[in-house]
Scaffold this motif. Structure first.
Motif, mmCIF file in Angstrom:
data_model
loop_
_atom_site.group_PDB
_atom_site.id
_atom_site.type_symbol
_atom_site.label_atom_id
_atom_site.label_comp_id
_atom_site.label_asym_id
_atom_site.label_seq_id
_atom_site.Cartn_x
_atom_site.Cartn_y
_atom_site.Cartn_z
ATOM 1 N N MET A 101 29.943 -12.198 43.217
ATOM 2 C CA MET A 101 28.945 -11.301 43.802
ATOM 3 C C MET A 101 27.577 -11.509 43.179
ATOM 4 S SD MET A 101 30.779 -7.613 44.164
ATOM 5 C CE MET A 101 29.454 -6.966 45.175
ATOM 6 N N ASP A 102 26.566 -11.267 43.980
ATOM 7 C CA ASP A 102 25.178 -11.235 43.546
ATOM 8 C C ASP A 102 24.796 -9.762 43.523
ATOM 9 O OD1 ASP A 102 22.421 -11.227 43.358
ATOM 10 O OD2 ASP A 102 22.108 -12.724 44.911
ATOM 11 N N ARG A 103 24.897 -9.120 42.359
ATOM 12 C CA ARG A 103 24.603 -7.702 42.109
ATOM 13 C C ARG A 103 25.766 -6.805 42.511
ATOM 14 N NH1 ARG A 103 18.265 -6.469 43.213
ATOM 15 N NH2 ARG A 103 17.548 -8.307 42.160
ATOM 16 N N PHE A 104 25.870 -5.691 41.745
ATOM 17 C CA PHE A 104 26.909 -4.715 42.059
ATOM 18 C C PHE A 104 26.495 -3.381 41.460
ATOM 19 C CE2 PHE A 104 31.828 -4.051 42.059
ATOM 20 C CZ PHE A 104 31.772 -3.459 43.299
ATOM 21 N N TRP A 105 27.331 -2.746 40.660
ATOM 22 C CA TRP A 105 27.087 -1.395 40.155
ATOM 23 C C TRP A 105 25.863 -1.290 39.246
ATOM 24 C CZ3 TRP A 105 29.696 2.410 42.329
ATOM 25 C CH2 TRP A 105 30.907 2.119 42.929
ATOM 26 N N HIS A 106 25.689 -2.245 38.355
ATOM 27 C CA HIS A 106 24.602 -2.153 37.380
ATOM 28 C C HIS A 106 23.230 -2.141 38.054
ATOM 29 C CE1 HIS A 106 28.031 -3.564 35.000
ATOM 30 N NE2 HIS A 106 27.488 -2.830 34.057
ATOM 31 N N SER A 107 23.071 -2.939 39.079
ATOM 32 C CA SER A 107 21.783 -2.973 39.783
ATOM 33 C C SER A 107 21.496 -1.648 40.475
ATOM 34 C CB SER A 107 21.774 -4.092 40.823
ATOM 35 O OG SER A 107 21.806 -5.342 40.192
ATOM 36 N N THR A 108 22.509 -1.050 41.074
ATOM 37 C CA THR A 108 22.318 0.230 41.748
ATOM 38 C C THR A 108 21.844 1.285 40.755
ATOM 39 O OG1 THR A 108 24.023 -0.346 43.356
ATOM 40 C CG2 THR A 108 23.430 1.985 43.197
ATOM 41 N N ALA A 109 22.489 1.344 39.600
ATOM 42 C CA ALA A 109 22.106 2.314 38.571
ATOM 43 C C ALA A 109 20.719 2.008 38.017
ATOM 44 C CB ALA A 109 23.130 2.332 37.448
ATOM 45 N N ALA A 110 20.431 0.744 37.765
ATOM 46 C CA ALA A 110 19.128 0.373 37.208
ATOM 47 C C ALA A 110 17.991 0.725 38.166
ATOM 48 C CB ALA A 110 19.102 -1.123 36.878
ATOM 49 N N TYR A 111 18.167 0.463 39.455
ATOM 50 C CA TYR A 111 17.139 0.813 40.431
ATOM 51 C C TYR A 111 16.912 2.315 40.475
ATOM 52 C CZ TYR A 111 16.174 -3.698 42.568
ATOM 53 O OH TYR A 111 15.748 -4.982 42.804
ATOM 54 N N ALA A 112 17.989 3.083 40.432
ATOM 55 C CA ALA A 112 17.850 4.545 40.467
ATOM 56 C C ALA A 112 17.085 5.054 39.252
ATOM 57 C CB ALA A 112 19.223 5.196 40.539
ATOM 58 N N ILE A 113 17.403 4.532 38.097
ATOM 59 C CA ILE A 113 16.714 4.959 36.877
ATOM 60 C C ILE A 113 15.240 4.547 36.927
ATOM 61 C CG2 ILE A 113 16.572 4.602 34.372
ATOM 62 C CD1 ILE A 113 19.714 4.362 34.471
ATOM 63 N N ALA A 114 14.977 3.337 37.365
ATOM 64 C CA ALA A 114 13.591 2.845 37.449
ATOM 65 C C ALA A 114 12.768 3.669 38.431
ATOM 66 C CB ALA A 114 13.577 1.381 37.838
ATOM 67 N N GLU A 115 13.362 4.021 39.567
ATOM 68 C CA GLU A 115 12.637 4.824 40.563
ATOM 69 C C GLU A 115 12.302 6.223 40.057
ATOM 70 O OE1 GLU A 115 15.248 4.846 43.970
ATOM 71 O OE2 GLU A 115 13.923 3.488 45.029
ATOM 72 N N SER A 116 13.143 6.733 39.152
ATOM 73 C CA SER A 116 13.006 8.110 38.711
ATOM 74 C C SER A 116 12.188 8.266 37.443
ATOM 75 C CB SER A 116 14.393 8.708 38.473
ATOM 76 O OG SER A 116 15.154 8.658 39.637
ATOM 77 N N SER A 117 11.815 7.181 36.823
ATOM 78 C CA SER A 117 11.185 7.268 35.508
ATOM 79 C C SER A 117 9.702 6.918 35.546
ATOM 80 C CB SER A 117 11.899 6.317 34.539
ATOM 81 O OG SER A 117 11.284 6.387 33.272
#
Length: 147
Positions: free
Chosen positions: A126-142
């Motif tokens: 796979m190219d991206r999975f759970w970690h990317s989803t969490a990282a994007y959410a944190i980045a958007e919220s910070s």
């Protein structure tokens, strides 16, 4: 306190998507596809093959490495969001962050069901999975992450 749009469980995602305030045709369709996926993909299995995920920053070579590894190792390539919900992506990409993250997070659960079944007979990359989803959410919220 910053509220990150990281869902810690499938139940959190489903509870949010079932709230009357977010109900629309696209959310109903997403939930329907998830329900169908639960019956389509075998859940009582024990994966026996290689599962490889490439995570990293945009432009770091994940897609290239995924393609090369897939060919070299004869892996099945699985993507997120999975094909069964990809047609809804443009709609959810225009939504507020919490709903957008619910879409991507539920997509990860749908992909996980698919992956468990595939791993019975074939390796998966796979190219991206759970970690990317969490990282994007944190980045958007910070507000603390440098741009």
């Amino acid at each position: 306190m910053v509220a990150y749009n990281v869902y810690k469980s499938l139940e959190q995602i489903l509870d949010y998507l079932r709230e009357p305030s977010v109900q629309c045709d696209e959310v109903k369709e997403l939930l329907s596809i998830y329900d169908k996926s639960k019956t389509r993909w075998t859940s009582d299995v024990h994966p026996v093959k290689l599962f490889l995920v490439f995570e990293g920053l945009d432009g770091s070579g994940k897609s290239t490495m995924t393609k090369l590894a897939s060919k070299k190792l004869s892996c099945v390539q699985v993507v997120t969001p999975p094909d069964c919900i990809k047609h809804l992506r443009n709609y959810f990409d225009e939504c507020e962050p919490k709903l957008r993250r619910a879409y991507y997070s539920l997509g990860n659960y749908i992909a996980a069901m698919e992956i468990r079944t595939i791993l019975q007979t074939r390796p998966v990359v796979m190219d991206r999975f759970w970690h990317s989803t969490a990282a994007y959410a944190i980045a958007e919220s910070s507000d603390d992450i440098p741009s």
